[in-house]
Design an enzyme around this catalytic site. Sequence first.
Site, PDB file in Angstrom:
ATOM      1  N   HIS A   1       0.837  -1.202   0.000  1.00 15.25           N
ATOM      2  CA  HIS A   1       0.000   0.000   0.000  1.00 15.25           C
ATOM      3  C   HIS A   1       0.876   1.258   0.000  1.00 15.25           C
ATOM      4  CE1 HIS A   1      -3.994  -1.512   0.205  1.00 15.25           C
ATOM      5  NE2 HIS A   1      -3.857  -2.128   1.364  1.00 15.25           N
TER       6      HIS A   1
ATOM      7  N   CYS B   1       0.485   1.908  -5.776  1.00 15.18           N
ATOM      8  CA  CYS B   1      -0.424   2.775  -6.523  1.00 15.18           C
ATOM      9  C   CYS B   1       0.133   4.188  -6.663  1.00 15.18           C
ATOM     10  CB  CYS B   1      -1.780   2.839  -5.828  1.00 15.18           C
ATOM     11  SG  CYS B   1      -2.645   1.259  -5.749  1.00 15.18           S
TER      12      CYS B   1
ATOM     13  N   ARG C   1       0.180   2.582 -11.577  1.00  9.49           N
ATOM     14  CA  ARG C   1       1.159   1.894 -10.761  1.00  9.49           C
ATOM     15  C   ARG C   1       2.520   2.560 -10.872  1.00  9.49           C
ATOM     16  NH1 ARG C   1      -2.872   0.518  -9.244  1.00  9.49           N
ATOM     17  NH2 ARG C   1      -3.778  -1.559  -8.972  1.00  9.49           N
TER      18      ARG C   1
END
Length: 261
Positions: A165, A239, A248
Amino acid sequence: MGRVRVVRHSGLRRRAARRRVLWGGGEALVTVGAVLLLLVVHQMWWTNREARAGAEREVRALERSWDGGGGEGGGEPRTGVPAASDPPASGAASGRSAGGARRPAAAPAPDWSKAYAILTVPRLNLRVPVAEGISRSGVLNKGYVGHYPGTQQPGQAGNFALAGHRNTHGEPFRYINRLEPKDTIRVETRSATYTYAVDRTLRQTAARDSGVILPIPRSTVRPDHGYDEPGYYLTLTTCTPEYTSKYRLVVWGKLVSMRPR
């Protein structure tokens, strides 16, 4: 004499009703705003706090397990080919350590519910567990870094590819955009510590760009980014831009050393 103003009760009632509606609407807006604020605080602060604490506990458990002190540390996964049998590619790190020791063979298949390695990035002051798989609930939302199934394991020829994340739930990869060429990244397992050096960064590509995690990584969306020869690669993906999942960000590294535990 001046005229006496006559106030109709129906007008008073209408004004009172409008005030009640406005007051009630204002209270509702304040309530909604407070709920939204709590949701933001939960998502941006509480999930980070909980995930980081859990990840730190898992790192300590792995270290205790590897040092023979028990705990819940996982094993080292296997992809079917022992790392010791992988021939070094051109320009890649040797299959032996500086002392001449062979690279250790892979251990039994992993427990999919636990971490099995530790990723350390000194520049980012990051030390986080690595678990098998990239599911949100099972891996990433715990603050862990997830290993893409089907890609290689640490120290093996090919591409050891990871996801994490960038925002919320520990956000371990929030600042990987700050990594520069030659920055070191260590991957510790039960049997060895593998050191990679950052080599290249792909600032933005499509979320569907599976080429970046191939054994010889090369973007299918931006084919001028990637590699042409076999090697010992590390790929970090997250991300981008921040607080979105539209694209990405990719960082690639190459294996430079291996030290048995």
